[in-house]
Write a protein that holds these residues in place. Sequence first.
Motif, PDB file in Angstrom:
ATOM      1  N   ARG A  60       9.490 -17.299  38.831  1.00  0.00           N
ATOM      2  CA  ARG A  60       8.558 -17.600  37.741  1.00  0.00           C
ATOM      3  C   ARG A  60       7.128 -17.262  38.095  1.00  0.00           C
ATOM      4  O   ARG A  60       6.241 -17.360  37.269  1.00  0.00           O
ATOM      5  N   GLY A  64       4.252 -21.020  38.144  1.00  0.00           N
ATOM      6  CA  GLY A  64       5.453 -21.817  37.953  1.00  0.00           C
ATOM      7  C   GLY A  64       5.781 -22.620  39.202  1.00  0.00           C
ATOM      8  O   GLY A  64       6.108 -23.807  39.134  1.00  0.00           O
ATOM      9  N   ASN A  67       3.252 -25.473  39.846  1.00  0.00           N
ATOM     10  CA  ASN A  67       3.465 -26.523  38.857  1.00  0.00           C
ATOM     11  C   ASN A  67       4.647 -27.406  39.257  1.00  0.00           C
ATOM     12  O   ASN A  67       4.563 -28.637  39.258  1.00  0.00           O
ATOM     13  N   THR A  68       5.759 -26.768  39.640  1.00  0.00           N
ATOM     14  CA  THR A  68       6.929 -27.517  40.098  1.00  0.00           C
ATOM     15  C   THR A  68       6.571 -28.329  41.344  1.00  0.00           C
ATOM     16  O   THR A  68       6.916 -29.513  41.447  1.00  0.00           O
ATOM     17  N   SER A  71       4.353 -31.421  40.592  1.00  0.00           N
ATOM     18  CA  SER A  71       5.161 -32.484  39.968  1.00  0.00           C
ATOM     19  C   SER A  71       6.077 -33.136  40.980  1.00  0.00           C
ATOM     20  O   SER A  71       6.262 -34.359  40.971  1.00  0.00           O
ATOM     21  N   ARG A 163      -0.043 -24.409  32.497  1.00  0.00           N
ATOM     22  CA  ARG A 163       0.964 -23.712  31.694  1.00  0.00           C
ATOM     23  C   ARG A 163       1.252 -22.297  32.149  1.00  0.00           C
ATOM     24  O   ARG A 163       2.306 -21.754  31.850  1.00  0.00           O
ATOM     25  N   THR A 164       0.277 -21.649  32.818  1.00  0.00           N
ATOM     26  CA  THR A 164       0.480 -20.232  33.109  1.00  0.00           C
ATOM     27  C   THR A 164       1.479 -20.036  34.250  1.00  0.00           C
ATOM     28  O   THR A 164       1.713 -20.933  35.051  1.00  0.00           O
ATOM     29  N   ASN A 165       2.057 -18.837  34.298  1.00  0.00           N
ATOM     30  CA  ASN A 165       3.174 -18.599  35.203  1.00  0.00           C
ATOM     31  C   ASN A 165       2.792 -17.940  36.510  1.00  0.00           C
ATOM     32  O   ASN A 165       3.400 -18.181  37.528  1.00  0.00           O
ATOM     33  N   GLU A 168      -2.609 -16.118  37.556  1.00  0.00           N
ATOM     34  CA  GLU A 168      -3.705 -16.648  36.746  1.00  0.00           C
ATOM     35  C   GLU A 168      -3.815 -18.169  36.851  1.00  0.00           C
ATOM     36  O   GLU A 168      -4.790 -18.762  36.406  1.00  0.00           O
ATOM     37  N   TYR A 212      -6.317 -10.065  32.127  1.00  0.00           N
ATOM     38  CA  TYR A 212      -5.598  -9.950  30.855  1.00  0.00           C
ATOM     39  C   TYR A 212      -4.907 -11.262  30.493  1.00  0.00           C
ATOM     40  O   TYR A 212      -5.029 -11.765  29.369  1.00  0.00           O
ATOM     41  N   LYS A 213      -4.215 -11.848  31.475  1.00  0.00           N
ATOM     42  CA  LYS A 213      -3.494 -13.090  31.226  1.00  0.00           C
ATOM     43  C   LYS A 213      -4.452 -14.239  30.895  1.00  0.00           C
ATOM     44  O   LYS A 213      -4.143 -15.101  30.073  1.00  0.00           O
ATOM     45  N   ILE A 216      -5.569 -14.058  27.312  1.00  0.00           N
ATOM     46  CA  ILE A 216      -4.528 -14.593  26.421  1.00  0.00           C
ATOM     47  C   ILE A 216      -4.516 -16.131  26.479  1.00  0.00           C
ATOM     48  O   ILE A 216      -4.422 -16.803  25.465  1.00  0.00           O
ATOM     49  N   ARG A 217      -4.644 -16.651  27.701  1.00  0.00           N
ATOM     50  CA  ARG A 217      -4.641 -18.106  27.866  1.00  0.00           C
ATOM     51  C   ARG A 217      -5.798 -18.733  27.066  1.00  0.00           C
ATOM     52  O   ARG A 217      -5.647 -19.765  26.436  1.00  0.00           O
ATOM     53  N   ILE A 219      -7.265 -17.463  24.420  1.00  0.00           N
ATOM     54  CA  ILE A 219      -6.995 -17.350  22.981  1.00  0.00           C
ATOM     55  C   ILE A 219      -5.997 -18.401  22.529  1.00  0.00           C
ATOM     56  O   ILE A 219      -6.095 -18.962  21.445  1.00  0.00           O
ATOM     57  N   MET A 220      -5.026 -18.699  23.399  1.00  0.00           N
ATOM     58  CA  MET A 220      -3.946 -19.616  22.993  1.00  0.00           C
ATOM     59  C   MET A 220      -4.417 -21.063  22.896  1.00  0.00           C
ATOM     60  O   MET A 220      -3.689 -21.912  22.398  1.00  0.00           O
TER      61      MET A 220
ATOM     62  N   GLN B  95       6.017 -19.323  29.119  1.00  0.00           N
ATOM     63  CA  GLN B  95       5.619 -20.656  29.573  1.00  0.00           C
ATOM     64  C   GLN B  95       6.744 -21.657  29.365  1.00  0.00           C
ATOM     65  O   GLN B  95       6.980 -22.527  30.213  1.00  0.00           O
ATOM     66  N   LYS B 102      11.406 -25.562  35.714  1.00  0.00           N
ATOM     67  CA  LYS B 102      10.851 -26.697  36.456  1.00  0.00           C
ATOM     68  C   LYS B 102      11.720 -27.943  36.281  1.00  0.00           C
ATOM     69  O   LYS B 102      12.056 -28.616  37.260  1.00  0.00           O
TER      70      LYS B 102
END
Lengths: 221, 109
Positions: A60, A64, A67-68, A71, A163-165, A168, A212-213, A216-217, A219-220, B95, B102
């Motif tokens: 990921r 990713g 993030n894992t 947590s 949230r990003t993978n 970034e 680039y990513k 997008i992040r 904008i989202m 995402q 995860k």
Amino acid sequence: MKVVVVIPAYNEENTIGKVIQNLNKKNYNNIIVVDDGSSDSSYEVAKNEGAIVYKHCINRGLGGALNTGISAALLEDADIIVTFDADLQHNPNDIKKVMKPVLDGEVDVAIGNRISKGMPLTRRIGNIGLDLVTYLLFGIYVNDTQSGLRVFSREAAEELDLRTNRMEISSEIIKEIKDKNLRLKSVPIKPIYTDYSLSKGNSVFGGFKILYKLIIRRIMD
Amino acid sequence: MEYLLLQIIALVFVAFVLSRIILRYKKDKFTFRETLFWAILWILVGIVVVLPGFMSFLAKILGVGRGVDVIIYLGLILLFYLNFKSTVRMEKIEQDISKVVKEITLRKK
């Protein structure tokens, strides 16, 4: 105070064992490795060294995996969460320095700043470029946003909404620090650059992909 | 009318696409908004096919050279917009995949 070190790893069988040993020597014994779908034996190597190892079933990216890992550290009741690279570029002695302002309650997050000491020029330009991008998109200037050595207090880690993978993620963490009004300090550290760790880092192309990513992040949001 | 044969072919094609759109809506594969967007777009294409003079008229108003140019410009804008939309949607899916991975990873350990 339970300190948990989180190491994201993707195909790092050559270095991950040594990284864990070095950390153990400095008495960091709570180590979580997130194997991000490696095709080599990173998982087994880390497991043999006694780390808690989580394995992603598919790759990921750094985001990713971090993030894992964060947590997982929270599930392990960590009071302090340290993120650490798997490529031997960090000196375990630096953790103490970066962790200090968080332990003292001076800040919620601290980042090891590699730029002032020993970073090759081309890297320095690329990294400062990404620091500027982070500033332009998210409105906060931090030295060495892309550094892999970070220390979070438990409360700060709980606040992060990541949230990003991929690569970034480093800038997204900075964005979250700003959005959640967390206090941040950048602490100078001395990276250990070897041919191996340099080959694992971002290329110029990788830098533009991050840009680039991040757009997008933005904008989202 | 030298255009006639081309116009008939184009109209048949437009009718075909419109029937597909309605079919997808009936099968619940399109939401009402999506159906509306695509139907209006293709009805506009139909109008342009029947009244080619309309584009020249529009070109004059917009200050663009020819009717064909208007179509090209509008087409480009539309393509960029659709591309942007799918990029954002793809990022969202990426995402979501990470979220799922995860969850699975933390459960298994």
